[in-house]
Design a protein around this motif. Structure first.
Motif, mmCIF file in Angstrom:
data_model
loop_
_atom_site.group_PDB
_atom_site.id
_atom_site.type_symbol
_atom_site.label_atom_id
_atom_site.label_comp_id
_atom_site.label_asym_id
_atom_site.label_seq_id
_atom_site.Cartn_x
_atom_site.Cartn_y
_atom_site.Cartn_z
ATOM 1 N N UNK A 25 -19.658 23.637 5.155
ATOM 2 C CA UNK A 25 -20.629 23.294 6.202
ATOM 3 C C UNK A 25 -21.000 24.501 7.060
ATOM 4 N N UNK A 26 -20.048 25.409 7.254
ATOM 5 C CA UNK A 26 -20.252 26.506 8.201
ATOM 6 C C UNK A 26 -20.659 27.827 7.573
ATOM 7 N N UNK A 27 -20.473 27.978 6.258
ATOM 8 C CA UNK A 27 -20.764 29.282 5.667
ATOM 9 C C UNK A 27 -22.269 29.545 5.686
ATOM 10 N N UNK A 28 -22.588 30.798 5.689
ATOM 11 C CA UNK A 28 -23.986 31.203 5.700
ATOM 12 C C UNK A 28 -24.208 32.323 6.688
ATOM 13 N N UNK A 80 -19.110 19.170 13.466
ATOM 14 C CA UNK A 80 -19.714 20.473 13.237
ATOM 15 C C UNK A 80 -21.207 20.307 13.423
ATOM 16 N N UNK A 81 -21.788 21.173 14.257
ATOM 17 C CA UNK A 81 -23.236 21.155 14.449
ATOM 18 C C UNK A 81 -23.831 22.423 13.852
ATOM 19 N N UNK A 82 -24.596 22.236 12.800
ATOM 20 C CA UNK A 82 -25.363 23.325 12.205
ATOM 21 C C UNK A 82 -26.818 22.867 12.236
ATOM 22 N N UNK A 83 -27.489 22.779 11.099
ATOM 23 C CA UNK A 83 -28.854 22.264 11.063
ATOM 24 C C UNK A 83 -28.879 20.752 11.317
ATOM 25 N N UNK A 84 -27.719 20.125 11.169
ATOM 26 C CA UNK A 84 -27.513 18.709 11.458
ATOM 27 C C UNK A 84 -26.109 18.574 12.038
ATOM 28 N N UNK A 85 -25.792 17.409 12.526
ATOM 29 C CA UNK A 85 -24.459 17.163 13.072
ATOM 30 C C UNK A 85 -23.636 16.408 12.041
ATOM 31 N N UNK A 86 -22.461 16.933 11.761
ATOM 32 C CA UNK A 86 -21.556 16.325 10.794
ATOM 33 C C UNK A 86 -20.302 15.870 11.526
ATOM 34 N N UNK A 115 -25.906 32.138 9.545
ATOM 35 C CA UNK A 115 -25.914 31.702 10.937
ATOM 36 C C UNK A 115 -24.590 31.051 11.305
ATOM 37 N N UNK A 116 -24.152 31.334 12.511
ATOM 38 C CA UNK A 116 -22.979 30.645 13.038
ATOM 39 C C UNK A 116 -23.350 29.205 13.363
ATOM 40 N N UNK A 117 -22.372 28.305 13.344
ATOM 41 C CA UNK A 117 -22.680 26.940 13.774
ATOM 42 C C UNK A 117 -23.092 26.937 15.246
ATOM 43 N N UNK A 118 -23.829 25.927 15.641
ATOM 44 C CA UNK A 118 -24.174 25.762 17.058
ATOM 45 C C UNK A 118 -22.892 25.479 17.836
ATOM 46 N N UNK A 119 -22.071 24.594 17.272
ATOM 47 C CA UNK A 119 -20.786 24.268 17.901
ATOM 48 C C UNK A 119 -19.908 23.542 16.889
ATOM 49 N N UNK A 120 -18.635 23.482 17.209
ATOM 50 C CA UNK A 120 -17.731 22.589 16.482
ATOM 51 C C UNK A 120 -16.592 22.212 17.401
ATOM 52 N N UNK A 121 -15.948 21.117 17.044
ATOM 53 C CA UNK A 121 -14.794 20.617 17.792
ATOM 54 C C UNK A 121 -13.901 19.898 16.798
ATOM 55 N N UNK A 122 -12.647 20.348 16.707
ATOM 56 C CA UNK A 122 -11.672 19.711 15.848
ATOM 57 C C UNK A 122 -10.476 19.300 16.689
ATOM 58 N N UNK A 123 -10.017 18.093 16.489
ATOM 59 C CA UNK A 123 -8.796 17.628 17.131
ATOM 60 C C UNK A 123 -7.719 17.582 16.063
ATOM 61 N N UNK A 124 -6.766 18.501 16.195
ATOM 62 C CA UNK A 124 -5.640 18.593 15.267
ATOM 63 C C UNK A 124 -4.414 17.987 15.933
ATOM 64 N N UNK A 125 -3.557 17.400 15.113
ATOM 65 C CA UNK A 125 -2.323 16.811 15.620
ATOM 66 C C UNK A 125 -1.142 17.478 14.944
#
Length: 152
Positions: free
Chosen positions: A63-66, A20-26, A68-78
């Motif tokens: 991490x994402x609430x607020x 998750x990328x917001x003000x920092x990358x997590x 502003x929208x996040x800059x980006x995110x990527x989740x790999x689900x199985x």
């Protein structure tokens, strides 16, 4: 976004990794830390080594609430072991079980657009491509059942 963070649509999927990328990358690694669990809790996991989305999503939501929208995110689900076994059985592909690493759904948010990309991985080379087609179709039907428009 609502279906991912507020609803139960993806709760039974394993979360392999995420960012998750917001003000920092997590960065997120979904591998369970077995040292955290007691013997009884480990038994309840039934050999599962990866976190479920339902257990991780409250932290992702934080991490994402607020405003502003996040800059980006990527989740790999199985797809869970149980659902994978069901899918293989439904299409008579049980012989692929020992060769299959997993059936994956990548959820990617970038440039104000969410994409879902299917994938699968084998532990060994497999000539038969039926499972790839079946997984694409099954994932598409699942999205459609949950009122998510998709393109193949």
């Amino acid at each position: 976004m609502r279906l991912l963070l507020d609803e139960t649509m993806f709760d039974s999927f394993y979360i392999c990794s995420g960012q998750v990328q917001t003000f920092a990358t997590f960065d997120l690694n979904g591998k369970l830390n077995m040292d955290f669990f007691g013997p009884d809790e480990k038994e309840l996991l039934g050999g599962r080594e990866t976190a479920l989305w339902k257990n991780v999503k409250p932290y992702i939501y934080q991490l994402m609430k607020g405003k502003k929208l996040p800059v980006s995110f990527h989740f790999t689900l199985q797809l869970s072991r149980e659902n994978t076994d069901w899918l293989l059985g439904r299409y008579g592909l049980e012989d692929l079980k020992d060769k299959l690493s997993g059936l994956y759904l990548n959820i990617i948010y970038r440039n104000n657009k969410i994409s879902c990309v299917t994938g699968l991985a084998y532990d060994t080379f497999v000539m038969d491509k039926r499972l790839e087609q079946i997984w694409d179709e099954t994932a598409g039907k699942y999205l459609k059942q949950n009122n998510i428009a998709y393109e193949q």
